[in-house]
Design an enzyme around this catalytic site. Sequence first.
Site, PDB file in Angstrom:
ATOM      1  N   LYS A   1      15.992   9.080  -2.081  1.00  0.00           N
ATOM      2  CA  LYS A   1      16.491   8.240  -3.188  1.00  0.00           C
ATOM      3  C   LYS A   1      15.489   8.198  -4.348  1.00  0.00           C
ATOM      4  O   LYS A   1      15.885   8.242  -5.510  1.00  0.00           O
ATOM      5  CB  LYS A   1      16.841   6.836  -2.660  1.00  0.00           C
ATOM      6  CG  LYS A   1      15.964   5.705  -3.087  1.00  0.00           C
ATOM      7  CD  LYS A   1      16.479   4.385  -2.591  1.00  0.00           C
ATOM      8  CE  LYS A   1      15.342   3.415  -2.291  1.00  0.00           C
ATOM      9  NZ  LYS A   1      14.510   3.060  -3.409  1.00  0.00           N
TER      10      LYS A   1
ATOM     11  N   ARG B   1      18.804   6.001   7.828  1.00  0.00           N
ATOM     12  CA  ARG B   1      19.228   6.251   6.443  1.00  0.00           C
ATOM     13  C   ARG B   1      18.769   7.639   5.985  1.00  0.00           C
ATOM     14  O   ARG B   1      17.601   7.964   6.075  1.00  0.00           O
ATOM     15  CB  ARG B   1      18.667   5.156   5.508  1.00  0.00           C
ATOM     16  CG  ARG B   1      19.357   3.812   5.719  1.00  0.00           C
ATOM     17  CD  ARG B   1      18.801   2.734   4.799  1.00  0.00           C
ATOM     18  NE  ARG B   1      17.493   2.265   5.220  1.00  0.00           N
ATOM     19  CZ  ARG B   1      16.827   1.273   4.624  1.00  0.00           C
ATOM     20  NH1 ARG B   1      17.354   0.649   3.572  1.00  0.00           N
ATOM     21  NH2 ARG B   1      15.640   0.898   5.059  1.00  0.00           N
TER      22      ARG B   1
ATOM     23  N   LEU C   1       2.034  18.690   5.506  1.00  0.00           N
ATOM     24  CA  LEU C   1       2.202  20.147   5.518  1.00  0.00           C
ATOM     25  C   LEU C   1       2.861  20.559   6.831  1.00  0.00           C
ATOM     26  O   LEU C   1       2.532  21.601   7.396  1.00  0.00           O
ATOM     27  CB  LEU C   1       0.852  20.853   5.357  1.00  0.00           C
ATOM     28  CG  LEU C   1       0.232  20.843   3.963  1.00  0.00           C
ATOM     29  CD1 LEU C   1      -1.031  21.685   3.929  1.00  0.00           C
ATOM     30  CD2 LEU C   1       1.214  21.340   2.899  1.00  0.00           C
ATOM     31  N   LYS C   2       3.792  19.739   7.317  1.00  0.00           N
ATOM     32  CA  LYS C   2       4.477  20.066   8.576  1.00  0.00           C
ATOM     33  C   LYS C   2       5.848  20.628   8.246  1.00  0.00           C
ATOM     34  O   LYS C   2       6.697  19.919   7.709  1.00  0.00           O
ATOM     35  CB  LYS C   2       4.611  18.815   9.449  1.00  0.00           C
ATOM     36  CG  LYS C   2       3.365  18.521  10.267  1.00  0.00           C
ATOM     37  CD  LYS C   2       3.636  17.590  11.407  1.00  0.00           C
ATOM     38  CE  LYS C   2       4.542  18.166  12.446  1.00  0.00           C
ATOM     39  NZ  LYS C   2       4.102  18.825  13.558  1.00  0.00           N
TER      40      LYS C   2
ATOM     41  N   LYS D   1       4.336   4.677  -7.913  1.00  0.00           N
ATOM     42  CA  LYS D   1       5.171   4.728  -6.705  1.00  0.00           C
ATOM     43  C   LYS D   1       6.073   5.964  -6.712  1.00  0.00           C
ATOM     44  O   LYS D   1       6.138   6.724  -5.738  1.00  0.00           O
ATOM     45  CB  LYS D   1       6.006   3.439  -6.621  1.00  0.00           C
ATOM     46  CG  LYS D   1       7.038   3.411  -5.513  1.00  0.00           C
ATOM     47  CD  LYS D   1       6.392   3.411  -4.140  1.00  0.00           C
ATOM     48  CE  LYS D   1       7.438   3.598  -3.052  1.00  0.00           C
ATOM     49  NZ  LYS D   1       6.858   3.767  -1.736  1.00  0.00           N
TER      50      LYS D   1
ATOM     51  N   ASP E   1      17.458 -14.121   2.977  1.00  0.00           N
ATOM     52  CA  ASP E   1      18.321 -12.933   2.943  1.00  0.00           C
ATOM     53  C   ASP E   1      19.756 -13.426   2.780  1.00  0.00           C
ATOM     54  O   ASP E   1      20.024 -14.638   2.812  1.00  0.00           O
ATOM     55  CB  ASP E   1      18.147 -12.123   4.236  1.00  0.00           C
ATOM     56  CG  ASP E   1      18.507 -10.649   4.039  1.00  0.00           C
ATOM     57  OD1 ASP E   1      17.600  -9.811   3.983  1.00  0.00           O
ATOM     58  OD2 ASP E   1      19.722 -10.348   3.919  1.00  0.00           O
TER      59      ASP E   1
ATOM     60  N   CYS F   1      13.505   6.308   1.397  1.00  0.00           N
ATOM     61  CA  CYS F   1      12.667   6.376   0.188  1.00  0.00           C
ATOM     62  C   CYS F   1      12.638   7.752  -0.478  1.00  0.00           C
ATOM     63  O   CYS F   1      13.049   7.876  -1.628  1.00  0.00           O
ATOM     64  CB  CYS F   1      11.253   5.928   0.520  1.00  0.00           C
ATOM     65  SG  CYS F   1      11.177   4.170   0.887  1.00  0.00           S
TER      66      CYS F   1
ATOM     67  N   ASN G   1       5.733   9.407  -4.195  1.00  0.00           N
ATOM     68  CA  ASN G   1       6.797   9.897  -3.315  1.00  0.00           C
ATOM     69  C   ASN G   1       7.252  11.297  -3.717  1.00  0.00           C
ATOM     70  O   ASN G   1       7.528  12.141  -2.868  1.00  0.00           O
ATOM     71  CB  ASN G   1       7.982   8.927  -3.300  1.00  0.00           C
ATOM     72  CG  ASN G   1       7.732   7.770  -2.339  1.00  0.00           C
ATOM     73  OD1 ASN G   1       6.711   7.749  -1.649  1.00  0.00           O
ATOM     74  ND2 ASN G   1       8.648   6.825  -2.277  1.00  0.00           N
TER      75      ASN G   1
HETATM   76  N1  LIG Z   1      11.706   1.043   3.794  1.00  0.00           N
HETATM   77  C1  LIG Z   1      10.584   1.579   3.333  1.00  0.00           C
HETATM   78  O1  LIG Z   1       9.891   2.325   4.035  1.00  0.00           O
HETATM   79  C2  LIG Z   1      10.101   1.267   1.949  1.00  0.00           C
HETATM   80  C3  LIG Z   1       8.774   1.573   1.601  1.00  0.00           C
HETATM   81  C4  LIG Z   1       8.341   1.288   0.319  1.00  0.00           C
HETATM   82  C5  LIG Z   1       9.188   0.711  -0.607  1.00  0.00           C
HETATM   83  N2  LIG Z   1      10.488   0.444  -0.239  1.00  0.00           N
HETATM   84  C6  LIG Z   1      11.338  -0.196  -1.244  1.00  0.00           C
HETATM   85  O2  LIG Z   1      11.438  -1.582  -0.950  1.00  0.00           O
HETATM   86  C7  LIG Z   1      12.748  -2.075  -1.253  1.00  0.00           C
HETATM   87  C8  LIG Z   1      13.388  -2.656  -0.006  1.00  0.00           C
HETATM   88  O3  LIG Z   1      13.503  -1.630   0.949  1.00  0.00           O
HETATM   89  P1  LIG Z   1      13.932  -1.943   2.462  1.00  0.00           P
HETATM   90  O4  LIG Z   1      13.842  -0.659   3.202  1.00  0.00           O
HETATM   91  O5  LIG Z   1      13.172  -3.120   2.960  1.00  0.00           O
HETATM   92  O6  LIG Z   1      15.464  -2.344   2.238  1.00  0.00           O
HETATM   93  P2  LIG Z   1      16.458  -3.009   3.297  1.00  0.00           P
HETATM   94  O7  LIG Z   1      17.808  -2.529   2.922  1.00  0.00           O
HETATM   95  O8  LIG Z   1      15.960  -2.787   4.693  1.00  0.00           O
HETATM   96  O9  LIG Z   1      16.338  -4.565   3.002  1.00  0.00           O
HETATM   97  C9  LIG Z   1      16.799  -5.185   1.844  1.00  0.00           C
HETATM   98  C10 LIG Z   1      17.258  -6.586   2.238  1.00  0.00           C
HETATM   99  O10 LIG Z   1      17.525  -7.328   1.046  1.00  0.00           O
HETATM  100  C11 LIG Z   1      18.592  -8.220   1.344  1.00  0.00           C
HETATM  101  N3  LIG Z   1      19.144  -8.799   0.115  1.00  0.00           N
HETATM  102  C12 LIG Z   1      20.010  -8.267  -0.776  1.00  0.00           C
HETATM  103  N4  LIG Z   1      20.281  -9.164  -1.753  1.00  0.00           N
HETATM  104  C13 LIG Z   1      19.549 -10.278  -1.488  1.00  0.00           C
HETATM  105  C14 LIG Z   1      19.379 -11.541  -2.114  1.00  0.00           C
HETATM  106  N5  LIG Z   1      20.038 -11.863  -3.237  1.00  0.00           N
HETATM  107  N6  LIG Z   1      18.567 -12.442  -1.547  1.00  0.00           N
HETATM  108  C15 LIG Z   1      17.882 -12.146  -0.414  1.00  0.00           C
HETATM  109  N7  LIG Z   1      18.002 -10.971   0.234  1.00  0.00           N
HETATM  110  C16 LIG Z   1      18.823 -10.042  -0.288  1.00  0.00           C
HETATM  111  C17 LIG Z   1      19.551  -7.342   2.155  1.00  0.00           C
HETATM  112  O11 LIG Z   1      20.486  -8.112   2.871  1.00  0.00           O
HETATM  113  C18 LIG Z   1      18.548  -6.602   3.058  1.00  0.00           C
HETATM  114  O12 LIG Z   1      18.339  -7.287   4.277  1.00  0.00           O
HETATM  115  C19 LIG Z   1      13.505  -0.881  -1.840  1.00  0.00           C
HETATM  116  O13 LIG Z   1      13.384  -0.888  -3.215  1.00  0.00           O
HETATM  117  C20 LIG Z   1      12.767   0.316  -1.259  1.00  0.00           C
HETATM  118  O14 LIG Z   1      12.882   1.466  -2.065  1.00  0.00           O
HETATM  119  C21 LIG Z   1      10.939   0.682   1.003  1.00  0.00           C
END
Ligand SMILES: NC(=O)c1ccc[n+]([C@@H]2O[C@H](COP(=O)([O-])OP(=O)(O)OC[C@H]3O[C@@H](n4cnc5c(N)ncnc54)[C@H](O)[C@@H]3O)[C@@H](O)[C@H]2O)c1
Length: 427
Positions: free
Chosen positions: A259, A323, A246-247, A200, A32, A256, A204
């Site tokens: 966005k 968020r 359906l809540k 995906k 990260d 998610c 959603n």
């Molecule tokens: N949160 C969910 O429930 C969920 C479910 C399905 C899909 N997603 C998708 O998965 C993706 C990630 O979501 P999330 O909720 O985990 O996001 P998040 O913001 O919690 O985590 C993303 C992480 O990536 C890190 N990051 C950014 N640039 C980086 C780099 N160059 N190298 C390494 N790390 C880096 C950030 O510091 C952060 O910690 C998104 O596209 C989201 O739409 C999220």
Amino acid sequence: MKKQITVFGAGYVGLIAGVCLAHSGHDVTVCDIDRDKLAELTAGYSPIFEPGLEALLTEGLNKGNLRFFHTDDLPEVLSGIIFVAVGTPPTPSGSADMTYVRTVIDSVAMCAEPDTLLVMKSTVPPGTGVKLSSRLNGSGVEYVSNPEFLREGSAVNDWYRTDRIVLGGSEKAVSRAAALYADVEAPMLACDITSAEMIKYASNAFLATKISFINEIASICDLVGAQIDFVAQGVGMDGRIGPAFLKPGIGYGGSCFPKDTRALDFLASFNGYDFHLLRGVIEVNARQRMMPVRALMEHIGDLDGKRVAVLGLTFKPDTDDTREAPAVDIISMLAAEGADVTGYNPVPTTLTGPFTVADSIDAAVEGANAVIVTTEWPEICNADWAALVPGMAPDVLIYDGRNCLSPDTIRSSGARYVGVGRPQIGA
Ligand SMILES: NC(=O)c1ccc[n+]([C@@H]2O[C@H](COP(=O)([O-])OP(=O)(O)OC[C@H]3O[C@@H](n4cnc5c(N)ncnc54)[C@H](O)[C@@H]3O)[C@@H](O)[C@H]2O)c1
């Protein structure tokens, strides 16, 4: 077979993938760009609240097959499998911001050994993977789209008990990625990259549509005197529809649905298609957030100086993620009307704003003129409301934004009760 895996992104998705892949016996490095997060993880503490996550984190650290690195400190040559799980946040236009993904792809193109497999977990707009694959051209890296369907609050469980694993890419890339899920019992769908990406977004969008649909029906129930609890139950008993999503309530939030629906609407418009059904879904969701504030103004009048407790700051229970949570908008609308807002959440969050944080439900509702239930945390739904109401201001209004309280209990305790699609007539 044990694989070397590097996961980019230690957020909700990357962290779950990292600890679960380590639990399956792979050798996992999670990287990260946030040093504070990495320090916490290396010390065995999870920076996010997610049931079961910390136990798997400790297990991986103790076994020595899970480690955390800053992206800049990764080895100069990467090999094996690379998971990309960095954020794709919304831009002001509604499109997905691909900056983080592109940065990772460019560094992978430079430092990955040929035959490395790149597994895209981040949610990226349909058509992106094909473009990214050409960006990787010449590096020998294989690309597979593997959208993530986990739900925050049950993410660890969802990794092992997902409804499906979707893999989009060449036959070879798909079969290499499929091997990583050998210990997960779930149906697998193999397809092309763009279809995997669309699955995906379509999933959603459909779930968001179900939520906005039942919320529209709830509004009509309020007007005609029907009870949404019965209506939703009866509709959900139809096997073709099912009871999930359906809540009725104050709408969806989180990182998610808001966005991804906006990004799909943007993608459709950008390609010359008017997805007006989806725009309706988004508009209904925005309207749901206004409902509690409008109800308070209707029942109490001017909110200036009134004490309002907002219970539940996260977008759903069992997470610390705020968020796009409805509470965020509701608090700012209340503050704009001059209300004195106190917020409470069963687990600590990093949310700040025009409100005071209380450390218990009792403290939050003490002397309140109105209470809004914004998240259906069990602690909030199952609180002893009959005992809480006497500590609130006389004639307090309780707005149940998740229909998780008993109207009879609230009313017999002396408070006014308003739910979503639960009119008093016929109650
Ligand atoms: N949160 C969910 O429930 C969920 C479910 C399905 C899909 N997603 C998708 O998965 C993706 C990630 O979501 P999330 O909720 O985990 O996001 P998040 O913001 O919690 O985590 C993303 C992480 O990536 C890190 N990051 C950014 N640039 C980086 C780099 N160059 N190298 C390494 N790390 C880096 C950030 O510091 C952060 O910690 C998104 O596209 C989201 O739409 C999220």
